[in-house]
Design a protein around this motif. Sequence first.
Motif, PDB file in Angstrom:
ATOM      1  N   ARG A  57      37.263  16.350 123.244  1.00 29.25           N
ATOM      2  CA  ARG A  57      37.851  17.480 123.981  1.00 29.25           C
ATOM      3  C   ARG A  57      36.808  18.567 124.261  1.00 29.25           C
ATOM      4  O   ARG A  57      36.634  18.995 125.398  1.00 29.25           O
TER       5      ARG A  57
ATOM      6  N   ASP B 259      48.690  14.966 118.158  1.00 24.89           N
ATOM      7  CA  ASP B 259      49.483  16.122 118.577  1.00 24.89           C
ATOM      8  C   ASP B 259      49.475  16.381 120.089  1.00 24.89           C
ATOM      9  O   ASP B 259      50.520  16.384 120.730  1.00 24.89           O
TER      10      ASP B 259
ATOM     11  N   ARG C 176      52.118  21.302 113.445  1.00 23.82           N
ATOM     12  CA  ARG C 176      51.614  21.248 114.816  1.00 23.82           C
ATOM     13  C   ARG C 176      52.114  22.404 115.669  1.00 23.82           C
ATOM     14  O   ARG C 176      51.476  22.780 116.635  1.00 23.82           O
TER      15      ARG C 176
ATOM     16  N   ARG D 248      47.636  28.035 117.866  1.00 21.76           N
ATOM     17  CA  ARG D 248      46.218  28.339 117.602  1.00 21.76           C
ATOM     18  C   ARG D 248      45.325  27.879 118.759  1.00 21.76           C
ATOM     19  O   ARG D 248      44.429  28.604 119.195  1.00 21.76           O
TER      20      ARG D 248
ATOM     21  N   ARG E  22      42.845  30.020 121.183  1.00 20.37           N
ATOM     22  CA  ARG E  22      41.430  29.697 121.367  1.00 20.37           C
ATOM     23  C   ARG E  22      41.065  29.519 122.836  1.00 20.37           C
ATOM     24  O   ARG E  22      40.035  29.978 123.294  1.00 20.37           O
TER      25      ARG E  22
ATOM     26  N   ARG F   4      42.565  30.673 110.920  1.00 20.33           N
ATOM     27  CA  ARG F   4      41.742  30.195 112.037  1.00 20.33           C
ATOM     28  C   ARG F   4      42.196  30.839 113.336  1.00 20.33           C
ATOM     29  O   ARG F   4      41.391  31.222 114.166  1.00 20.33           O
TER      30      ARG F   4
HETATM   31  N1  CTP Z   1      45.647  15.756 114.537  1.00 18.66           N
HETATM   32  C1  CTP Z   1      46.997  15.659 114.832  1.00 18.66           C
HETATM   33  N2  CTP Z   1      47.921  16.390 114.141  1.00 18.66           N
HETATM   34  C2  CTP Z   1      47.534  17.220 113.148  1.00 18.66           C
HETATM   35  C3  CTP Z   1      46.167  17.343 112.831  1.00 18.66           C
HETATM   36  C4  CTP Z   1      45.244  16.591 113.547  1.00 18.66           C
HETATM   37  O1  CTP Z   1      47.360  14.918 115.730  1.00 18.66           O
HETATM   38  N3  CTP Z   1      48.444  17.903 112.474  1.00 18.66           N
HETATM   39  C5  CTP Z   1      44.682  14.921 115.267  1.00 18.66           C
HETATM   40  C6  CTP Z   1      44.275  15.426 116.630  1.00 18.66           C
HETATM   41  O2  CTP Z   1      44.042  14.310 117.438  1.00 18.66           O
HETATM   42  C7  CTP Z   1      42.978  16.157 116.357  1.00 18.66           C
HETATM   43  C8  CTP Z   1      42.363  15.285 115.287  1.00 18.66           C
HETATM   44  O3  CTP Z   1      43.458  14.803 114.530  1.00 18.66           O
HETATM   45  O4  CTP Z   1      42.172  16.241 117.498  1.00 18.66           O
HETATM   46  C9  CTP Z   1      41.373  16.016 114.386  1.00 18.66           C
HETATM   47  O5  CTP Z   1      42.015  17.094 113.759  1.00 18.66           O
HETATM   48  P1  CTP Z   1      41.271  18.419 113.367  1.00 18.66           P
HETATM   49  O6  CTP Z   1      39.892  18.127 112.919  1.00 18.66           O
HETATM   50  O7  CTP Z   1      42.188  19.190 112.499  1.00 18.66           O
HETATM   51  O8  CTP Z   1      41.263  19.240 114.721  1.00 18.66           O
HETATM   52  P2  CTP Z   1      40.342  19.200 115.991  1.00 18.66           P
HETATM   53  O9  CTP Z   1      41.151  18.670 117.122  1.00 18.66           O
HETATM   54  O10 CTP Z   1      39.048  18.555 115.709  1.00 18.66           O
HETATM   55  O11 CTP Z   1      40.208  20.728 116.333  1.00 18.66           O
HETATM   56  P3  CTP Z   1      39.341  21.874 115.696  1.00 18.66           P
HETATM   57  O12 CTP Z   1      38.343  22.166 116.756  1.00 18.66           O
HETATM   58  O13 CTP Z   1      40.367  22.958 115.560  1.00 18.66           O
HETATM   59  O14 CTP Z   1      38.796  21.392 114.409  1.00 18.66           O
END
Ligand code: CTP
Length: 368
Positions: A11, A92, A134, A140, A144, A183
């Motif tokens: 992303r 998510d 979620r 959040r 951002r 965060r």
């Molecule tokens: N994920 C999800 N549901 C959650 C936590 C995580 O579906 N409750 C999935 C999402 O695909 C997410 C991935 O796991 O992209 C990695 O999660 P995380 O590292 O928490 O978030 P990031 O998307 O990497 O975002 P950030 O930049 O906030 O770390």
Amino acid sequence: MQIYKVGGAVRDRLLDRTVSDVDWLVVGATVEQMQALGYRPVGADFPVFLHPKTGEEYALARTERKSGRGYGGFTFHASPEVTLEEDLVRRDLTINAMAEDASGQLHDPYHGKADLDNRLLRHVSPAFAEDPLRVLRVARFAARYAPLGFKVADETLALMRQIAASGELQALTAERSWKEIERALMEAEPQVFIEVLRSCAALEELMPELVHGPDTLAALRQAARHQQPLTVRWACLLRGLEPASVKALNQRFKAPRECQELAVLVGEFAEKADHALTLAPEQLLEILQRFDIYRRPQRFEEFIGACEMAALGHGQPSYPQADYLRGAAAAARAVDVKPLVEQGLTGQGLGEALKGERLKALQAYAQR
Ligand code: CTP
């Protein structure tokens, strides 16, 4: 086995943002194969491994179903048969459900790239509801990516509203919720986090004290603009609430001690700070003593910051009280204890004499 880069790394690369940590997804492998290759398992029944060299996270493709309330209620089903699509569909948001293979090709079965281009935070499937956290995550991400023009999709907001109404948010642990709140507060537009929670009625579930409370979002926004630390942002959000409400919010999320402390102090002293320029030296001294500015200079600076952000949020062009309070603190700190000790003063007597000298210093400061 196939290995894909997934989630935030994909992303954020497409958004041209710096990628902080990379998550990997492994399709077609067993736990035993991973261990044979030297990957180290993270937890006992959680199909996540750390790379032997890079330490990055590698998760086996999994489907997930809910077996109870709350986070601890999850069971994970990982097996070599689970496909890339089956794994991604239970994530998510569509923008978080894209994968990139070793050749750099994008795998995007749920059209995350289109939503990214259209600036939409949209859930992938009804499986979104499996993890009530979620709701906070989406809020959040909205905070951002607000500067880029992102909005929550209508259907996702409707689903978030359903989750909020189901009472499931009450089952989240303080630790998980606080991590998201913390965060979110540090994001570019933290007030959007609160606005999104409000618009799906999750705020009533999580922070009911804020629902009819004073409008503190402009102060929070200023705090982000001025790169204020977490403590200041939390205190800005809670400014003007009843002491019991401040306490309730602090405790519900087990906020770190410094956050709790500053929010309480702002509640107690912010109005006095606003009137700093007309305070009697005795009152000024009382504030400085209460803040223990001699040993806790940073906390006082954060207090001033929180007061200033609220003033700017209310549309005041500047907050001269800030420099006035800093000057008062400097005057009180400049009082030298040595001559008093040399006079033979100790204990309570020394304390009283020191206070007297500081008061004199503040009288001189106020008259300058
Ligand atoms: N994920 C999800 N549901 C959650 C936590 C995580 O579906 N409750 C999935 C999402 O695909 C997410 C991935 O796991 O992209 C990695 O999660 P995380 O590292 O928490 O978030 P990031 O998307 O990497 O975002 P950030 O930049 O906030 O770390």
